[in-house]
Write a protein that holds these residues in place. Structure first.
Motif, short mmCIF file in Angstrom:
data_model
loop_
_atom_site.label_atom_id
_atom_site.label_comp_id
_atom_site.label_asym_id
_atom_site.label_seq_id
_atom_site.Cartn_x
_atom_site.Cartn_y
_atom_site.Cartn_z
N SER A 8 51.70 -31.96 9.29
CA SER A 8 51.98 -33.22 8.43
C SER A 8 50.72 -34.00 8.40
CB SER A 8 53.17 -33.96 8.99
OG SER A 8 53.05 -34.55 10.28
N ALA A 9 49.85 -34.02 9.51
CA ALA A 9 48.69 -34.63 9.42
C ALA A 9 47.74 -33.96 10.47
CB ALA A 9 48.84 -35.97 9.83
N GLY A 10 46.52 -34.47 10.60
CA GLY A 10 45.60 -34.00 11.67
C GLY A 10 45.71 -34.53 12.96
N VAL A 11 44.79 -34.62 13.69
CA VAL A 11 44.62 -35.00 15.17
C VAL A 11 43.51 -35.77 15.26
CG1 VAL A 11 44.50 -34.29 17.51
CG2 VAL A 11 45.97 -32.76 15.94
N THR A 12 43.77 -36.99 15.98
CA THR A 12 42.89 -37.96 16.27
C THR A 12 42.81 -38.22 17.80
OG1 THR A 12 43.48 -38.98 13.99
CG2 THR A 12 42.03 -40.40 15.64
N PHE A 13 41.62 -38.36 18.42
CA PHE A 13 41.32 -38.72 19.67
C PHE A 13 40.87 -40.00 19.75
CE2 PHE A 13 39.86 -34.18 19.39
CZ PHE A 13 40.87 -33.59 19.81
N HIS A 14 41.32 -40.67 20.92
CA HIS A 14 40.56 -42.06 21.47
C HIS A 14 38.99 -42.00 21.64
CE1 HIS A 14 44.36 -44.13 21.97
NE2 HIS A 14 44.67 -43.27 22.77
N GLY A 21 31.56 -33.24 19.69
CA GLY A 21 32.47 -33.18 18.46
C GLY A 21 32.99 -34.22 17.93
N PRO A 22 33.58 -34.24 16.74
CA PRO A 22 34.16 -35.38 16.14
C PRO A 22 35.44 -35.95 16.89
CG PRO A 22 34.96 -33.64 14.59
CD PRO A 22 33.84 -33.09 15.89
N SER A 23 35.98 -37.17 16.53
CA SER A 23 37.07 -37.69 17.16
C SER A 23 38.35 -37.54 16.20
CB SER A 23 37.07 -39.19 17.54
OG SER A 23 36.78 -39.98 16.41
N GLU A 24 38.25 -37.14 15.00
CA GLU A 24 39.24 -36.89 14.12
C GLU A 24 39.08 -35.64 13.56
OE1 GLU A 24 39.91 -40.40 11.88
OE2 GLU A 24 41.26 -39.26 10.35
N PHE A 25 40.30 -34.73 13.37
CA PHE A 25 40.39 -33.46 12.64
C PHE A 25 41.42 -33.62 11.58
CE2 PHE A 25 38.21 -32.39 16.41
CZ PHE A 25 37.03 -31.45 16.12
N ASP A 26 41.02 -33.37 10.38
CA ASP A 26 42.11 -33.63 9.39
C ASP A 26 42.75 -32.02 9.10
OD1 ASP A 26 41.48 -36.27 8.58
OD2 ASP A 26 40.02 -35.42 6.93
N ASP A 27 42.03 -31.06 9.54
CA ASP A 27 42.77 -29.84 9.52
C ASP A 27 42.61 -29.24 10.81
OD1 ASP A 27 42.93 -29.69 6.64
OD2 ASP A 27 40.83 -29.32 6.66
N VAL A 28 43.87 -28.57 11.20
CA VAL A 28 44.06 -27.76 12.39
C VAL A 28 44.26 -26.41 12.39
CG1 VAL A 28 45.26 -27.73 14.35
CG2 VAL A 28 44.86 -30.17 13.40
N GLU A 29 43.53 -25.44 13.03
CA GLU A 29 43.77 -24.07 12.87
C GLU A 29 45.04 -23.63 13.50
OE1 GLU A 29 41.99 -21.46 11.28
OE2 GLU A 29 40.94 -23.13 10.35
N THR A 30 46.04 -23.15 12.88
CA THR A 30 47.27 -22.64 13.36
C THR A 30 47.17 -21.16 13.49
OG1 THR A 30 48.27 -22.84 11.38
CG2 THR A 30 48.37 -24.70 12.61
N GLY A 31 48.33 -20.71 13.58
CA GLY A 31 48.35 -19.13 13.72
C GLY A 31 49.59 -18.61 14.22
N GLN A 32 49.56 -17.09 14.37
CA GLN A 32 50.81 -16.67 15.04
C GLN A 32 50.55 -15.93 16.39
OE1 GLN A 32 51.70 -13.67 12.14
NE2 GLN A 32 52.75 -15.03 10.70
#
Lengths: 200, 416
Positions: free
Chosen positions: B309-315, B325-336
């Motif tokens: 539903s949204a990306g992942v953000t780090f403190h 790396g960045p502290s915010e990722f809008d896209d996350v690689e998912t899979g099976q």
């Protein structure tokens, strides 16, 4: 009306829960507290080997089998009736043999009221199979010329009365095949049936 | 003369009676002793019976194992000693508490302790039992019923059916289990609702940039629910005739990223500020067929993490110093994550030996973690629950670094 995918899933889960609650309500609690050791033998043979090697009934006392069978009811998805029948068989099969309790005279010598085929079907077929070749791993083959039928009737009867550990079998046959109600005459009848049906 | 005769008769009679009376007294004493002994025996048995005449019953079961392994990459060692006690406590015929905890040694001589499951089981009626607490996942068969060392025909778990694989491990929540007949066919079922899994993610350099990818679906039952949405699922088993069982499983829910690392699990941990909710789906199928001394078994499981539903953000103020790396990722690689196995076991007639062959495979979204595993084994059954196993295990990874690994394994397993 638009229903989101998540809402559909929740409705599906709620429907399943409602269905089972309904089943719980309409089914009497602990329907019948009866048990049948003979049916239990077949259920024991059918269910326990689904996951693991067959455990010897003599491994545990009656009390320990109660808790263990409750545990297996949860694990194997048994019905309450299945569990009670299997428990009755296990508790009937872990009693000491007549040799062990130094019973000098074997139980009644009356004429058998059952045919050898009836006895075989009710108390032997679960492990020995309908073809006599053994339905469970380690059960000896009656059709083998060097198998159990190479022994004389007296020895066979003694083995059935007292229980018998076949070489290479992971567990012993319980005394009287786990059915303490079988008389010596019933056992003689079944020996005759086994010889005529499977003997070569 | 008559008097004298009478005297003689009396003396003769006394001579006969006295020894008989003495013998009878002795017999009486013997009988009295026997009766006393029997009375004591009856009292002892009555006491035993009285202690059993209770509403509660306790039983301790479990299993333990000792292992030795020698592989291409590691020096041979006694690499595992474990015990998993299982406690059953029943009240009358409608309630049971059961728990299993596993203790094992570690390579540095320490001890690991884990709660495998702990649940209160209520037998509602002949067809339904309610299980509440932490329980083994009912998705598939291996995790819930076949993993104990004395039951598992091989020494290792099949590829993907251990920790960090494709098969869910356990769940915390409520479960309905039981069985019912449909005509001649028997069926069994297990449906659950629980807190569901969480996700572990890793930040990796990718084509001059960084990407955040789901590394692992963490399926050990936990006592919080970070996504706030319950997962549910279950298994249906069909036994059309004696010897054959076919099962289908499915689970559905949401999961959030709760653990993140820079460069994989060994890298520094990244503190998560927020995470979107990701779709979690699992499906499985299994079968078992037994015919005399032969047993065939197989299982397939697929776990999928879908769109978030949204990306992942780090403190951002709490990132490791060497993290670039960045502290915010809008896209996350998912899979099976997919895994399957096929297994055949044959008990050699009139012996205590059993031959086992198993092939299995794990496919993940990550290069270097996919592998196939072939096992050939010979078991010796001291008893149905006391087994010595010899395995030759061949692992083939998709990465040249891990490559192929052949391992000789020995195990002594005891179910009690």
């Amino acid at each position: 009306m638009n229903i989101s995918k998540s809402m559909k899933c929740n409705l599906f889960a709620a429907s399943i829960a409602a269905l089972f609650l309904a089943v719980c309500i309409i089914t009497p609690v602990h329907a019948k507290a009866n048990s049948d050791a003979v049916k239990g033998a077949q259920k024991w043979a059918d269910n326990c080997a689904r996951c693991h090697n067959m455990r010897d009934p003599k491994e545990l006392s009656d009390e320990y089998w109660e808790t263990t069978v409750n545990h297996m009811r949860i694990r194997a998805g048994l019905t309450g009736q299945d569990a009670r029948d299997i428990l009755a068989f296990l508790q009937a099969s872990n009693t000491p043999s007549e040799k062990e309790i130094e019973k000098s005279v074997s139980i009644n010598q009356f004429k058998s009221k059952l045919s050898g085929g009836d006895v075989y079907t009710s108390s032997c077929v679960a492990c020995h199979g309908s073809d006599g070749k053994g339905a469970l791993p380690g059960t000896p083959d009656f059709t083998n010329a060097k198998g159990p039928l190479s022994k004389n009737d007296e020895e066979l009867l003694s083995n059935i009365i007292n229980g018998f550990q076949s070489p290479g079998s992971p567990m012993a046959m319980p005394p009287r095949g786990g059915n303490a109600s079988l008389t010596d005459a019933d056992l003689k009848a079944v020996i005759n049936y086994i010889r005529t049906t499977f003997g070569k | 003369m008559k008097k004298a005769k009478l005297k003689v008769h009396l003396m003769a009679l006394t001579a006969v009676i006295l020894p008989v009376a003495a013998y009878a007294d002795k017999e009486d004493d013997n009988l009295k002793e026997q009766v006393d002994a029997l009375q004591k025996q009856v009292e002892r048995l009555e006491n035993v019976a009285a202690t059993r005449n209770t509403d509660s019953s306790f039983h301790m079961a479990g299993y333990g194992a000792v292992e030795y392994a020698d592989s291409d990459s590691e020096v041979g060692a006694f690499n595992k000693v474990m015990v998993a006690p299982i406690i059953h406590y029943t009240y009358k015929d409608w309630l049971m508490f059961e728990t299993e905890f596993e203790m094992s040694n570690t390579s540095d001589g320490g001890t690991e302790l884990a709660l495998e499951y702990a649940s209160v089981d209520l037998f509602l009626n002949d067809s339904v039992a309610l299980v509440a607490g932490k329980f083994l996942s009912p998705i598939g068969q291996f995790r819930q019923n076949l993993h104990p060392s004395w039951i598992n025909k091989a020494i290792s778990a099949p590829a993907g059916f251990g920790h960090g694989g494709a098969a869910p491990l356990s769940e915390t929540g409520l479960q309905l289990r039981g069985g019912f007949p449909i005509g001649e066919m028997r069926t069994n079922y297990a449906f659950y609702i629980g807190n569901g899994p969480t996700l572990a993610a890793g930040v990796e350099p990718h084509e001059g940039d960084y990407e955040l990818a789901i590394e692992e679906v963490e399926t050990e039952g936990r006592t919080d629910d970070p996504d706030g949405k319950k997962s549910f699922g279950g298994r249906l088993g069909f036994l059309p005739f004696s010897g054959l069982e076919i099962g289908i499983s499915a689970a559905k829910g949401k999961a959030t990223v709760t653990d993140a690392f820079a460069g994989g699990h060994d890298g520094p941990e990244l503190d998560i500020e927020s995470s979107g909710e990701f779709d979690y789906d699992a499906i499985g199928a299994d079968f078992r067929y037994g015919w005399k001394n032969l047993e065939l078994r197989g299982e397939y499981i697929k776990t999928e993490i879908g769109k978030g539903s949204a990306g992942v953000t780090f403190h951002s103020d709490d990132l490791p110093e060497d993290y670039l790396g960045p502290s915010e990722f809008d896209d996350v690689e998912t899979g099976q994550w997919k895994a399957w196995y096929l297994q055949a076991a044959y008990k050699i007639p009139s012996t205590s030996f059993e031959v086992v062959i198993r092939t299995s495979e794990l496919q993940t979204p990550h290069f270097g973690e996919n592998y196939s595993q072939q096992t050939v084994g010979l078991n010796y059954l001291f008893a149905p629950h006391v087994i010595a196993k010899f395995n030759y295990e061949m692992k083939d990874y998709d990465s040249l670094i891990a490559g192929e690994q052949d391992t000789v394994k020995l195990q002594l397993a005891y179910g009690f």
